[in-house]
Design a protein around this motif. Structure first.
Motif, PDB file in Angstrom:
ATOM      1  N   ARG A 174      -9.329   3.799  -7.779  1.00 43.92           N
ATOM      2  CA  ARG A 174      -8.791   3.744  -9.150  1.00 43.92           C
ATOM      3  C   ARG A 174      -9.091   5.047  -9.901  1.00 43.92           C
ATOM      4  O   ARG A 174      -8.243   5.575 -10.626  1.00 43.92           O
ATOM      5  N   ASN A 175     -10.299   5.561  -9.712  1.00 45.78           N
ATOM      6  CA  ASN A 175     -10.691   6.802 -10.396  1.00 45.78           C
ATOM      7  C   ASN A 175      -9.784   7.960  -9.992  1.00 45.78           C
ATOM      8  O   ASN A 175      -9.284   8.708 -10.847  1.00 45.78           O
ATOM      9  N   ILE A 176      -9.554   8.103  -8.684  1.00 48.24           N
ATOM     10  CA  ILE A 176      -8.716   9.203  -8.202  1.00 48.24           C
ATOM     11  C   ILE A 176      -7.270   9.015  -8.648  1.00 48.24           C
ATOM     12  O   ILE A 176      -6.605   9.973  -9.076  1.00 48.24           O
ATOM     13  N   ALA A 177      -6.764   7.787  -8.568  1.00 50.80           N
ATOM     14  CA  ALA A 177      -5.382   7.517  -8.975  1.00 50.80           C
ATOM     15  C   ALA A 177      -5.170   7.874 -10.447  1.00 50.80           C
ATOM     16  O   ALA A 177      -4.147   8.475 -10.822  1.00 50.80           O
ATOM     17  N   GLU A 183       0.660   5.920 -10.619  1.00 52.70           N
ATOM     18  CA  GLU A 183       0.830   4.523 -11.002  1.00 52.70           C
ATOM     19  C   GLU A 183       0.425   3.634  -9.828  1.00 52.70           C
ATOM     20  O   GLU A 183       0.763   3.914  -8.683  1.00 52.70           O
ATOM     21  N   TYR A 184      -0.278   2.560 -10.134  1.00 50.23           N
ATOM     22  CA  TYR A 184      -0.699   1.655  -9.070  1.00 50.23           C
ATOM     23  C   TYR A 184      -0.799   0.243  -9.613  1.00 50.23           C
ATOM     24  O   TYR A 184      -0.868   0.024 -10.832  1.00 50.23           O
ATOM     25  N   THR A 185      -0.767  -0.721  -8.712  1.00 53.13           N
ATOM     26  CA  THR A 185      -0.953  -2.120  -9.081  1.00 53.13           C
ATOM     27  C   THR A 185      -2.290  -2.605  -8.517  1.00 53.13           C
ATOM     28  O   THR A 185      -2.853  -1.992  -7.598  1.00 53.13           O
ATOM     29  N   ASP A 186      -2.783  -3.705  -9.066  1.00 52.78           N
ATOM     30  CA  ASP A 186      -4.032  -4.274  -8.545  1.00 52.78           C
ATOM     31  C   ASP A 186      -3.860  -4.691  -7.085  1.00 52.78           C
ATOM     32  O   ASP A 186      -4.775  -4.514  -6.271  1.00 52.78           O
ATOM     33  N   ASP A 187      -2.688  -5.235  -6.744  1.00 51.63           N
ATOM     34  CA  ASP A 187      -2.421  -5.608  -5.349  1.00 51.63           C
ATOM     35  C   ASP A 187      -2.431  -4.384  -4.437  1.00 51.63           C
ATOM     36  O   ASP A 187      -2.872  -4.453  -3.288  1.00 51.63           O
ATOM     37  N   GLY A 188      -1.940  -3.261  -4.966  1.00 51.20           N
ATOM     38  CA  GLY A 188      -1.944  -2.022  -4.194  1.00 51.20           C
ATOM     39  C   GLY A 188      -3.360  -1.550  -3.899  1.00 51.20           C
ATOM     40  O   GLY A 188      -3.664  -1.124  -2.777  1.00 51.20           O
ATOM     41  N   VAL A 189      -4.236  -1.631  -4.905  1.00 51.66           N
ATOM     42  CA  VAL A 189      -5.634  -1.246  -4.701  1.00 51.66           C
ATOM     43  C   VAL A 189      -6.297  -2.188  -3.699  1.00 51.66           C
ATOM     44  O   VAL A 189      -7.026  -1.749  -2.802  1.00 51.66           O
ATOM     45  N   ASP A 190      -6.033  -3.488  -3.845  1.00 53.40           N
ATOM     46  CA  ASP A 190      -6.611  -4.462  -2.905  1.00 53.40           C
ATOM     47  C   ASP A 190      -6.161  -4.166  -1.471  1.00 53.40           C
ATOM     48  O   ASP A 190      -6.951  -4.288  -0.530  1.00 53.40           O
ATOM     49  N   ALA A 191      -4.898  -3.779  -1.314  1.00 49.37           N
ATOM     50  CA  ALA A 191      -4.381  -3.464   0.021  1.00 49.37           C
ATOM     51  C   ALA A 191      -5.056  -2.214   0.585  1.00 49.37           C
ATOM     52  O   ALA A 191      -5.389  -2.160   1.773  1.00 49.37           O
ATOM     53  N   LEU A 207      -4.343   6.486   0.015  1.00 48.41           N
ATOM     54  CA  LEU A 207      -3.876   6.598  -1.368  1.00 48.41           C
ATOM     55  C   LEU A 207      -2.972   7.819  -1.529  1.00 48.41           C
ATOM     56  O   LEU A 207      -1.902   7.747  -2.144  1.00 48.41           O
ATOM     57  N   GLN A 208      -3.382   8.955  -0.956  1.00 51.15           N
ATOM     58  CA  GLN A 208      -2.568  10.165  -1.066  1.00 51.15           C
ATOM     59  C   GLN A 208      -1.241  10.000  -0.342  1.00 51.15           C
ATOM     60  O   GLN A 208      -0.192  10.430  -0.843  1.00 51.15           O
ATOM     61  N   ALA A 209      -1.274   9.364   0.826  1.00 51.36           N
ATOM     62  CA  ALA A 209      -0.036   9.144   1.570  1.00 51.36           C
ATOM     63  C   ALA A 209       0.897   8.212   0.809  1.00 51.36           C
ATOM     64  O   ALA A 209       2.117   8.441   0.752  1.00 51.36           O
ATOM     65  N   GLY A 214       6.291   8.908  -3.720  1.00 48.74           N
ATOM     66  CA  GLY A 214       6.924   8.991  -5.028  1.00 48.74           C
ATOM     67  C   GLY A 214       7.073   7.641  -5.705  1.00 48.74           C
ATOM     68  O   GLY A 214       7.549   7.544  -6.835  1.00 48.74           O
ATOM     69  N   GLU A 215       6.685   6.574  -5.007  1.00 50.55           N
ATOM     70  CA  GLU A 215       6.772   5.243  -5.580  1.00 50.55           C
ATOM     71  C   GLU A 215       5.429   4.835  -6.162  1.00 50.55           C
ATOM     72  O   GLU A 215       4.402   5.483  -5.922  1.00 50.55           O
ATOM     73  N   ARG A 216       5.459   3.747  -6.927  1.00 54.72           N
ATOM     74  CA  ARG A 216       4.211   3.195  -7.417  1.00 54.72           C
ATOM     75  C   ARG A 216       3.400   2.687  -6.229  1.00 54.72           C
ATOM     76  O   ARG A 216       3.955   2.137  -5.279  1.00 54.72           O
ATOM     77  N   VAL A 217       2.085   2.888  -6.273  1.00 57.96           N
ATOM     78  CA  VAL A 217       1.234   2.455  -5.172  1.00 57.96           C
ATOM     79  C   VAL A 217       1.031   0.947  -5.294  1.00 57.96           C
ATOM     80  O   VAL A 217       0.252   0.469  -6.113  1.00 57.96           O
ATOM     81  N   GLU A 218       1.771   0.218  -4.478  1.00 63.49           N
ATOM     82  CA  GLU A 218       1.660  -1.235  -4.492  1.00 63.49           C
ATOM     83  C   GLU A 218       1.524  -1.745  -3.070  1.00 63.49           C
ATOM     84  O   GLU A 218       1.592  -0.974  -2.107  1.00 63.49           O
TER      85      GLU A 218
END
Length: 320
Positions: A174-177, A183-191, A207-209, A214-218
């Protein structure tokens, strides 16, 4: 630096800890090492633990704490599994230790993957450590401390790095994002946390990949780029086998292996991690774990992944 320029860097390096206090997830270990540094009484160190949990980051942070801006001149990083052999490593160690330097009582040599050395090479290393103990400190890093001979272990303060907690990985992701404006979702972080399995390096690279798409990290994006099966897919496969529906279980497995190209070894790892989360009866869980262990061994020995995984599911289905 612009956001686009920042994304051209490897984030694992960009966000590598600069000081010991920046190393996350190992507070007890870091506090002990900080006391060594504060007292200027650094012993030889042995760091043991899985990949991506902070062994190298801690070693570099020690050098930066001790030497400040001069750390590069007083810190030698070597990889013990280098194909050039222990003789070249020993020569580099000797040349580094003998070189004149001012202002510091000792230099630091960091030897990564020390468990890749043969017993003979480790014996040679032990003698080298003794020879230069007056002006050189060694930090050895390995995955398995049991592979390090006792004479070396007895000369080192041993620190065992465990897998990072999910909370520590999630907080850093979360800190790096946020710092990168992603942009990210909680489900994305959990994944990301699930796919990393305690490996911070893997989490940050994933996370970088994911951000590079170019999409939201979900969730969907993360599972796609990490080639990881969803926990619910693994559960569906196992549950079908346990209820005796081998055809349904095999269908899920085939989709993961053939259509999405997941590695059999990774599916085994996910099975192993998830067995106790399926709310199975204890006897069923124990039988499943036994079959997972057997399939893992056979795959590691070179057996066909698909055949072994189908045999695992068939065995579980026949027992129920």
């Amino acid at each position: 630096m612009s956001e686009s320029a920042g994304r051209q860097e490897i984030w694992v390096e960009k966000y590598r800890p600069e000081r010991l206090e920046d190393v996350v997830g190992h507070e007890n270990i870091i506090s002990r090492i900080e006391s060594y540094v504060e007292q200027n009484d650094l012993p030889h160190l042995l760091f043991a633990g899985p990949a991506g949990v902070g062994k190298t980051a801690t070693s570099v942070s020690i050098a930066k704490e001790v030497y400040g801006d001069d750390w590069r001149e007083n810190f030698l990083e070597l990889n013990a599994s280098d194909e050039r052999g222990i003789d070249v490593v020993r020569d580099r160690i000797k040349n580094f230790a003998r070189a004149s330097f001012g202002g510091y009582d000792y230099r630091i040599i960091f030897l990564d993957e020390a468990d890749a050395l043969t017993s003979d090479a480790q014996s040679a290393l032990r003698r080298t450590m003794e020879q230069f103990s007056n002006n050189t400190r060694f930090i050895l890093s390995c995955n398995y401390s049991s592979q390090i001979i006792d004479p070396i272990q007895s000369r080192c303060a041993v620190f065992r790095f465990s897998q990072l907690s999910d909370d520590a990985v999630a907080a850093q992701v979360r800190n790096i994002a946020e710092r990168e404006g992603i942009e990210y979702t909680d489900d994305g972080v959990d994944a990301l946390v699930y796919a990393a399995d305690g490996d911070m390096r893997r989490a940050i690279n994933s996370l970088q990949a994911a951000a590079a798409t170019g999409e939201r990290v979900e969730e969907d994006v993360v599972y796609g780029i990490t080639a990881t099966a969803r926990p619910e897919e693994i559960e569906e496969m196992v549950t079908s086998a346990i209820t005796g529906d081998f055809v349904a279980a095999r269908s899920v497995l085939d989709e993961m292996l053939t259509e999405r190209g997941l590695a059999g070894g990774d599916i085994i790892d996910q099975l192993h991690r998830s067995v106790w989360e399926f709310e199975l009866e204890e006897e069923a869980a124990v039988r499943l774990m036994d079959r997972v262990g057997e399939a893992d061994y056979r795959i590691a020995e070179g057996a066909n992944e698909k055949v072994q995984l189908e045999a695992l599911l068939a065995s579980v289905a026949l027992e129920n």
